[in-house]
Design a protein around this motif. Structure first.
Motif, mmCIF file in Angstrom:
data_model
loop_
_atom_site.group_PDB
_atom_site.id
_atom_site.type_symbol
_atom_site.label_atom_id
_atom_site.label_comp_id
_atom_site.label_asym_id
_atom_site.label_seq_id
_atom_site.Cartn_x
_atom_site.Cartn_y
_atom_site.Cartn_z
ATOM 1 N N PHE A 58 0.822 -1.211 0.000
ATOM 2 C CA PHE A 58 0.000 0.000 0.000
ATOM 3 C C PHE A 58 0.857 1.263 0.000
ATOM 4 O O PHE A 58 0.671 2.144 -0.831
ATOM 5 C CB PHE A 58 -0.925 -0.001 1.225
ATOM 6 C CG PHE A 58 -1.854 1.175 1.276
ATOM 7 C CD1 PHE A 58 -3.037 1.174 0.564
ATOM 8 C CD2 PHE A 58 -1.532 2.300 2.030
ATOM 9 C CE1 PHE A 58 -3.893 2.270 0.591
ATOM 10 C CE2 PHE A 58 -2.375 3.398 2.072
ATOM 11 C CZ PHE A 58 -3.556 3.379 1.357
ATOM 12 N N PHE A 59 1.784 1.373 0.925
ATOM 13 C CA PHE A 59 2.652 2.540 1.010
ATOM 14 C C PHE A 59 3.730 2.492 -0.066
ATOM 15 O O PHE A 59 4.320 1.440 -0.306
ATOM 16 C CB PHE A 59 3.343 2.613 2.372
ATOM 17 C CG PHE A 59 2.427 2.823 3.542
ATOM 18 C CD1 PHE A 59 1.418 3.774 3.503
ATOM 19 C CD2 PHE A 59 2.583 2.087 4.713
ATOM 20 C CE1 PHE A 59 0.573 3.982 4.586
ATOM 21 C CE2 PHE A 59 1.752 2.289 5.805
ATOM 22 C CZ PHE A 59 0.747 3.233 5.740
ATOM 23 N N ASP A 60 4.002 3.645 -0.701
ATOM 24 C CA ASP A 60 5.159 3.718 -1.586
ATOM 25 C C ASP A 60 6.390 4.032 -0.720
ATOM 26 O O ASP A 60 6.259 4.263 0.496
ATOM 27 C CB ASP A 60 4.948 4.755 -2.690
ATOM 28 C CG ASP A 60 4.815 6.187 -2.197
ATOM 29 O OD1 ASP A 60 5.348 6.506 -1.105
ATOM 30 O OD2 ASP A 60 4.182 7.000 -2.899
ATOM 31 N N ARG A 92 -3.101 -4.081 6.506
ATOM 32 C CA ARG A 92 -4.513 -3.745 6.745
ATOM 33 C C ARG A 92 -5.069 -2.889 5.616
ATOM 34 O O ARG A 92 -6.164 -3.151 5.095
ATOM 35 C CB ARG A 92 -4.662 -2.975 8.057
ATOM 36 C CG ARG A 92 -4.721 -3.790 9.306
ATOM 37 C CD ARG A 92 -5.125 -2.919 10.496
ATOM 38 N NE ARG A 92 -6.474 -2.402 10.353
ATOM 39 C CZ ARG A 92 -7.036 -1.545 11.208
ATOM 40 N NH1 ARG A 92 -6.340 -1.092 12.247
ATOM 41 N NH2 ARG A 92 -8.280 -1.133 11.032
ATOM 42 N N LEU A 93 -4.312 -1.853 5.249
ATOM 43 C CA LEU A 93 -4.806 -0.933 4.224
ATOM 44 C C LEU A 93 -4.855 -1.609 2.860
ATOM 45 O O LEU A 93 -5.788 -1.375 2.083
ATOM 46 C CB LEU A 93 -3.915 0.307 4.188
ATOM 47 C CG LEU A 93 -3.975 1.180 5.447
ATOM 48 C CD1 LEU A 93 -2.879 2.240 5.422
ATOM 49 C CD2 LEU A 93 -5.342 1.840 5.588
ATOM 50 N N GLY A 110 -7.719 4.755 3.509
ATOM 51 C CA GLY A 110 -6.556 4.645 2.641
ATOM 52 C C GLY A 110 -6.146 5.985 2.065
ATOM 53 O O GLY A 110 -4.962 6.363 2.080
ATOM 54 N N GLU A 111 -7.118 6.735 1.570
ATOM 55 C CA GLU A 111 -6.834 8.053 1.022
ATOM 56 C C GLU A 111 -6.344 9.005 2.111
ATOM 57 O O GLU A 111 -5.441 9.822 1.884
ATOM 58 C CB GLU A 111 -8.084 8.614 0.350
ATOM 59 C CG GLU A 111 -7.921 10.030 -0.212
ATOM 60 C CD GLU A 111 -6.851 10.134 -1.294
ATOM 61 O OE1 GLU A 111 -6.363 11.264 -1.522
ATOM 62 O OE2 GLU A 111 -6.509 9.108 -1.902
ATOM 63 N N HIS A 114 -2.690 8.331 2.650
ATOM 64 C CA HIS A 114 -1.882 8.916 1.576
ATOM 65 C C HIS A 114 -1.725 10.425 1.787
ATOM 66 O O HIS A 114 -0.613 10.968 1.706
ATOM 67 C CB HIS A 114 -2.535 8.660 0.218
ATOM 68 C CG HIS A 114 -2.430 7.247 -0.274
ATOM 69 N ND1 HIS A 114 -1.265 6.520 -0.237
ATOM 70 C CD2 HIS A 114 -3.363 6.432 -0.861
ATOM 71 C CE1 HIS A 114 -1.468 5.314 -0.752
ATOM 72 N NE2 HIS A 114 -2.731 5.235 -1.135
ATOM 73 N N ARG A 115 -2.831 11.092 2.036
ATOM 74 C CA ARG A 115 -2.812 12.556 2.152
ATOM 75 C C ARG A 115 -2.069 13.025 3.402
ATOM 76 O O ARG A 115 -1.335 14.027 3.372
ATOM 77 C CB ARG A 115 -4.233 13.093 2.134
ATOM 78 C CG ARG A 115 -4.909 12.980 0.760
ATOM 79 C CD ARG A 115 -6.382 13.304 0.780
ATOM 80 N NE ARG A 115 -6.674 14.637 1.317
ATOM 81 C CZ ARG A 115 -7.902 15.142 1.394
ATOM 82 N NH1 ARG A 115 -8.941 14.415 0.966
ATOM 83 N NH2 ARG A 115 -8.096 16.343 1.890
ATOM 84 N N SER A 116 -2.254 12.324 4.503
ATOM 85 C CA SER A 116 -1.620 12.783 5.744
ATOM 86 C C SER A 116 -0.112 12.544 5.729
ATOM 87 O O SER A 116 0.654 13.377 6.243
ATOM 88 C CB SER A 116 -2.261 12.110 6.960
ATOM 89 O OG SER A 116 -2.072 10.710 6.960
ATOM 90 N N LEU A 117 0.345 11.456 5.149
ATOM 91 C CA LEU A 117 1.789 11.228 5.062
ATOM 92 C C LEU A 117 2.435 12.219 4.099
ATOM 93 O O LEU A 117 3.533 12.738 4.358
ATOM 94 C CB LEU A 117 2.076 9.787 4.638
ATOM 95 C CG LEU A 117 1.663 8.716 5.661
ATOM 96 C CD1 LEU A 117 1.891 7.316 5.098
ATOM 97 C CD2 LEU A 117 2.425 8.891 6.985
ATOM 98 N N ALA A 118 1.737 12.509 3.006
ATOM 99 C CA ALA A 118 2.235 13.544 2.087
ATOM 100 C C ALA A 118 2.253 14.897 2.802
ATOM 101 O O ALA A 118 3.160 15.724 2.571
ATOM 102 C CB ALA A 118 1.352 13.618 0.844
ATOM 103 N N GLY A 119 1.276 15.119 3.691
ATOM 104 C CA GLY A 119 1.228 16.357 4.444
ATOM 105 C C GLY A 119 2.418 16.517 5.384
ATOM 106 O O GLY A 119 2.950 17.625 5.547
ATOM 107 N N LEU A 120 2.841 15.428 5.998
ATOM 108 C CA LEU A 120 4.031 15.484 6.856
ATOM 109 C C LEU A 120 5.265 15.868 6.046
ATOM 110 O O LEU A 120 6.091 16.680 6.491
ATOM 111 C CB LEU A 120 4.248 14.138 7.551
ATOM 112 C CG LEU A 120 3.254 13.765 8.652
ATOM 113 C CD1 LEU A 120 3.520 12.354 9.144
ATOM 114 C CD2 LEU A 120 3.332 14.751 9.819
#
Length: 227
Positions: A58-60, A92-93, A110-111, A114-120
């Motif tokens: 799931f995570f890149d 899980r995701l 899932g979205e 993605h958005r919160s990790l990109a936000g960090l």
């Protein structure tokens, strides 16, 4: 005992609590030694968590790095061996195993991840004034400052989402993964699945034969230690 079970037991013996070292509160306690009391399905599920985790689906790579740093802060995992929270959350995701609900003002889990990790990562670039910086590259204190900022926003928006609901997403997934792992159970003295063995002693402060006493019990409101 199966070959797989023996291998997982050996893995557990090498590191019985997160970070390794001595289990100060519950010395000598190893929940995996109770695996023989669990049914085959339960044993398979629990002991699989001690083995090699599957590749991320799931995570890149950038998200993996941000998630690993985030989880280290949320769980205080600063030394190896770590409970493999990144891999467990990723699984899980990837399989769509969410909590079955979400806040109406949040995207699907899932979205939201993605958005919160990109936000960090974007917060890290903004703080450093350098487009080549990412959250995982920052010092531990710089990472903590960003995380504390998100936590402190509470109901205010952060990266297009309510910060408090992002915080809930992070902590729910982190704690669910961490406290489903036998090393974490050892650390808190949890005896693991009760099925099919069950419990015999149901009174207050009564321990089962397989449980270990807490060597650092918290004081009660009267100022006396629990027995």
């Amino acid at each position: 005992m199966s070959r797989v079970l023996k291998r997982e037991l050996r893995a557990a013996e090498r590191a019985r609590v997160p970070g390794g070292g001595h289990n100060e509160r519950f010395p000598g306690f190893d929940v995996v030694q109770e695996a023989h009391t669990w049914d085959a399905t339960t044993s398979g599920v629990v002991l699989e968590r001690l083995g090699l985790q599957p590749d991320l689906r799931f995570f890149d790579p950038a998200e993996e790095a941000a998630a690993a740093a985030l989880f280290d802060h949320l769980l205080g995992q600063w030394e190896e061996p770590r409970v493999p929270v990144v891999q467990m959350v990723d699984a899980r995701l990837a399989e769509g195993q969410t909590d079955g609900w979400r806040y109406e003002d949040m995207p699907e889990d899932g979205e939201a991840w993605h958005r919160s990790l990109a936000g960090l990562d974007q917060d890290a670039r903004d703080a450093a004034g350098d487009e080549g910086v990412c959250f995982a590259n920052l010092s531990r204190e710089e990472q903590a400052d960003i995380i504390r900022t998100v936590q402190g926003l509470e109901s205010k928006p952060w990266r297009g989402m309510p910060a408090g609901h992002v915080w809930s997403l992070w902590t729910r997934y982190a704690c669910t993964a961490f406290y489903s792992h036998p090393w974490a159970w050892n650390e808190i003295g949890f005896g693991g699945p009760a099925y099919p063995r069950g419990y015999m002693r149901l009174g207050v402060d009564m321990r089962e034969p397989w449980e270990v006493a807490d060597t650092h019990p918290e004081e009660d409101p009267e100022g006396t230690s629990s027995p």
